[in-house]
Design a protein around this motif. Structure first.
Motif, PDB file in Angstrom:
ATOM      1  N   LEU A  84     -64.796   7.922 -11.358  1.00 22.64           N
ATOM      2  CA  LEU A  84     -63.860   6.842 -11.326  1.00 22.64           C
ATOM      3  C   LEU A  84     -64.173   5.382 -11.863  1.00 22.64           C
ATOM      4  CD1 LEU A  84     -61.525   5.613 -10.469  1.00 22.64           C
ATOM      5  CD2 LEU A  84     -62.051   5.512  -7.749  1.00 22.64           C
ATOM      6  N   TYR A  85     -65.855   5.405 -11.450  1.00 20.95           N
ATOM      7  CA  TYR A  85     -66.188   4.048 -11.776  1.00 20.95           C
ATOM      8  C   TYR A  85     -66.552   4.982 -12.921  1.00 20.95           C
ATOM      9  CZ  TYR A  85     -69.599   0.333 -12.774  1.00 20.95           C
ATOM     10  OH  TYR A  85     -69.956  -0.373 -13.597  1.00 20.95           O
ATOM     11  N   ILE A  86     -66.455   4.662 -14.076  1.00 19.94           N
ATOM     12  CA  ILE A  86     -66.729   5.145 -15.226  1.00 19.94           C
ATOM     13  C   ILE A  86     -65.322   4.993 -15.873  1.00 19.94           C
ATOM     14  CG2 ILE A  86     -66.762   6.802 -17.443  1.00 19.94           C
ATOM     15  CD1 ILE A  86     -69.613   7.819 -15.830  1.00 19.94           C
ATOM     16  N   ALA A  87     -63.859   6.002 -15.462  1.00 22.12           N
ATOM     17  CA  ALA A  87     -63.068   5.647 -15.622  1.00 22.12           C
ATOM     18  C   ALA A  87     -61.919   4.442 -15.595  1.00 22.12           C
ATOM     19  CB  ALA A  87     -62.192   6.619 -14.936  1.00 22.12           C
ATOM     20  N   SER A  88     -63.007   3.562 -14.569  1.00 20.16           N
ATOM     21  CA  SER A  88     -62.194   1.751 -14.203  1.00 20.16           C
ATOM     22  C   SER A  88     -62.871   0.628 -14.629  1.00 20.16           C
ATOM     23  CB  SER A  88     -62.190   2.349 -12.780  1.00 20.16           C
ATOM     24  OG  SER A  88     -62.750   1.825 -12.433  1.00 20.16           O
ATOM     25  N   GLU A  89     -64.247   1.009 -15.090  1.00 16.66           N
ATOM     26  CA  GLU A  89     -65.053   0.067 -15.758  1.00 16.66           C
ATOM     27  C   GLU A  89     -64.393  -1.152 -16.753  1.00 16.66           C
ATOM     28  OE1 GLU A  89     -69.351   1.237 -16.934  1.00 16.66           O
ATOM     29  OE2 GLU A  89     -67.987   2.597 -18.506  1.00 16.66           O
ATOM     30  N   HIS A  90     -63.763  -0.169 -17.543  1.00 12.28           N
ATOM     31  CA  HIS A  90     -63.492  -1.785 -18.603  1.00 12.28           C
ATOM     32  C   HIS A  90     -62.718  -2.497 -18.428  1.00 12.28           C
ATOM     33  CE1 HIS A  90     -61.922  -3.370 -22.067  1.00 12.28           C
ATOM     34  NE2 HIS A  90     -62.163  -2.401 -23.468  1.00 12.28           N
ATOM     35  N   PRO A  91     -62.461  -3.562 -18.360  1.00  8.14           N
ATOM     36  CA  PRO A  91     -62.163  -4.713 -17.774  1.00  8.14           C
ATOM     37  C   PRO A  91     -60.238  -4.925 -18.084  1.00  8.14           C
ATOM     38  CG  PRO A  91     -62.562  -5.718 -19.425  1.00  8.14           C
ATOM     39  CD  PRO A  91     -63.900  -4.395 -19.620  1.00  8.14           C
ATOM     40  N   TRP A  92     -59.908  -3.754 -19.081  1.00  9.42           N
ATOM     41  CA  TRP A  92     -58.137  -3.655 -19.232  1.00  9.42           C
ATOM     42  C   TRP A  92     -58.059  -2.993 -18.504  1.00  9.42           C
ATOM     43  CZ3 TRP A  92     -58.552  -2.968 -25.069  1.00  9.42           C
ATOM     44  CH2 TRP A  92     -58.491  -3.847 -25.926  1.00  9.42           C
ATOM     45  N   VAL A  93     -58.469  -2.091 -17.416  1.00 10.33           N
ATOM     46  CA  VAL A  93     -57.884  -1.308 -17.011  1.00 10.33           C
ATOM     47  C   VAL A  93     -57.565  -1.820 -15.466  1.00 10.33           C
ATOM     48  CG1 VAL A  93     -58.575   0.815 -15.178  1.00 10.33           C
ATOM     49  CG2 VAL A  93     -59.852   0.699 -17.624  1.00 10.33           C
ATOM     50  N   ASP A  94     -56.283  -1.111 -14.998  1.00 10.39           N
ATOM     51  CA  ASP A  94     -55.283  -1.791 -14.218  1.00 10.39           C
ATOM     52  C   ASP A  94     -55.394  -1.056 -12.549  1.00 10.39           C
ATOM     53  OD1 ASP A  94     -54.551  -4.417 -14.741  1.00 10.39           O
ATOM     54  OD2 ASP A  94     -52.494  -3.513 -16.209  1.00 10.39           O
ATOM     55  N   LEU A  95     -55.694   0.339 -12.817  1.00  5.46           N
ATOM     56  CA  LEU A  95     -55.189   1.426 -11.965  1.00  5.46           C
ATOM     57  C   LEU A  95     -56.657   2.345 -12.820  1.00  5.46           C
ATOM     58  CD1 LEU A  95     -53.882   2.537  -9.916  1.00  5.46           C
ATOM     59  CD2 LEU A  95     -52.719   3.456 -11.352  1.00  5.46           C
ATOM     60  N   ALA A  96     -56.962   3.324 -12.087  1.00  5.46           N
ATOM     61  CA  ALA A  96     -57.638   5.060 -12.534  1.00  5.46           C
ATOM     62  C   ALA A  96     -57.396   5.771 -11.330  1.00  5.46           C
ATOM     63  CB  ALA A  96     -58.271   4.386 -13.074  1.00  5.46           C
ATOM     64  N   GLN A  97     -57.473   6.980 -11.589  1.00  3.62           N
ATOM     65  CA  GLN A  97     -57.319   7.753 -10.279  1.00  3.62           C
ATOM     66  C   GLN A  97     -58.011   9.340 -11.299  1.00  3.62           C
ATOM     67  OE1 GLN A  97     -53.913  10.078  -9.251  1.00  3.62           O
ATOM     68  NE2 GLN A  97     -54.600   9.786  -7.647  1.00  3.62           N
ATOM     69  N   VAL A  98     -59.224   9.870 -10.580  1.00  2.67           N
ATOM     70  CA  VAL A  98     -59.565  10.786 -11.144  1.00  2.67           C
ATOM     71  C   VAL A  98     -59.396  12.319  -9.366  1.00  2.67           C
ATOM     72  CG1 VAL A  98     -62.514  11.995 -11.586  1.00  2.67           C
ATOM     73  CG2 VAL A  98     -61.270   9.958 -12.191  1.00  2.67           C
ATOM     74  N   GLU A  99     -59.042  12.971 -10.164  1.00  2.00           N
ATOM     75  CA  GLU A  99     -59.140  14.666  -9.654  1.00  2.00           C
ATOM     76  C   GLU A  99     -60.632  15.032  -9.694  1.00  2.00           C
ATOM     77  OE1 GLU A  99     -56.080  17.704  -7.438  1.00  2.00           O
ATOM     78  OE2 GLU A  99     -55.717  16.886  -9.377  1.00  2.00           O
ATOM     79  N   ILE A 100     -61.421  15.901  -8.654  1.00  4.57           N
ATOM     80  CA  ILE A 100     -61.725  16.107  -9.354  1.00  4.57           C
ATOM     81  C   ILE A 100     -61.478  17.932  -8.413  1.00  4.57           C
ATOM     82  CG2 ILE A 100     -64.633  17.309  -9.565  1.00  4.57           C
ATOM     83  CD1 ILE A 100     -65.261  14.749 -10.323  1.00  4.57           C
TER      84      ILE A 100
END
Length: 123
Positions: A84-100
């Motif tokens: 999730l950190y990788i998916a959301s680290e870019h400053p443009w990201v407003d929302l991210a969700q990760v399912e494993i």
């Protein structure tokens, strides 16, 4: 014009890693299946057709692959949080969700999965 939200979906990324606390889990890599959803404002990209104006999902995916394949994890929660950190680290990201998913983690179930979310806080 209202900002356009783009949603990048990485679906069923199948990787192998060491995950778990039992002896056999620490000795043998197991399959994990990763799904990620990344929301960002795509106004620049949709109007320019320039890669510098878009999130690069290939770069994000390569970072996830490197993390998962080159580390060991005891808990699904920790693995999911790091992805999730990788998916959301870019400053443009407003929302991210990760399912494993961890297939065959339970005897009578197809898999066990964990989902974590990130939402940017507006100041």
């Amino acid at each position: 014009m209202k900002p356009e939200i783009a949603i990048i979906r990485i679906k069923n990324l199948r990787l192998r890693t060491f995950i778990g606390i039992k002896d056999d889990e620490m000795q043998n890599k197991q399959d994990v299946i990763i799904n990620a959803s990344i929301h960002y404002c795509a106004n620049k990209a949709r109007n320019s057709d320039n890669m510098d104006d878009a999130l690069n999902y290939r770069t994000i995916t390569k970072k996830i692959i490197s993390l998962v394949e080159n580390h060991r994890f005891s808990l699904l929660e920790n693995l999911t949080n790091q992805v999730l950190y990788i998916a959301s680290e870019h400053p443009w990201v407003d929302l991210a969700q990760v399912e494993i998913d961890k297939p065959h983690a339970l005897r009578f179930a197809d898999s066990v999965s964990l989902t974590l979310s990130y939402q940017k806080q507006n100041d």
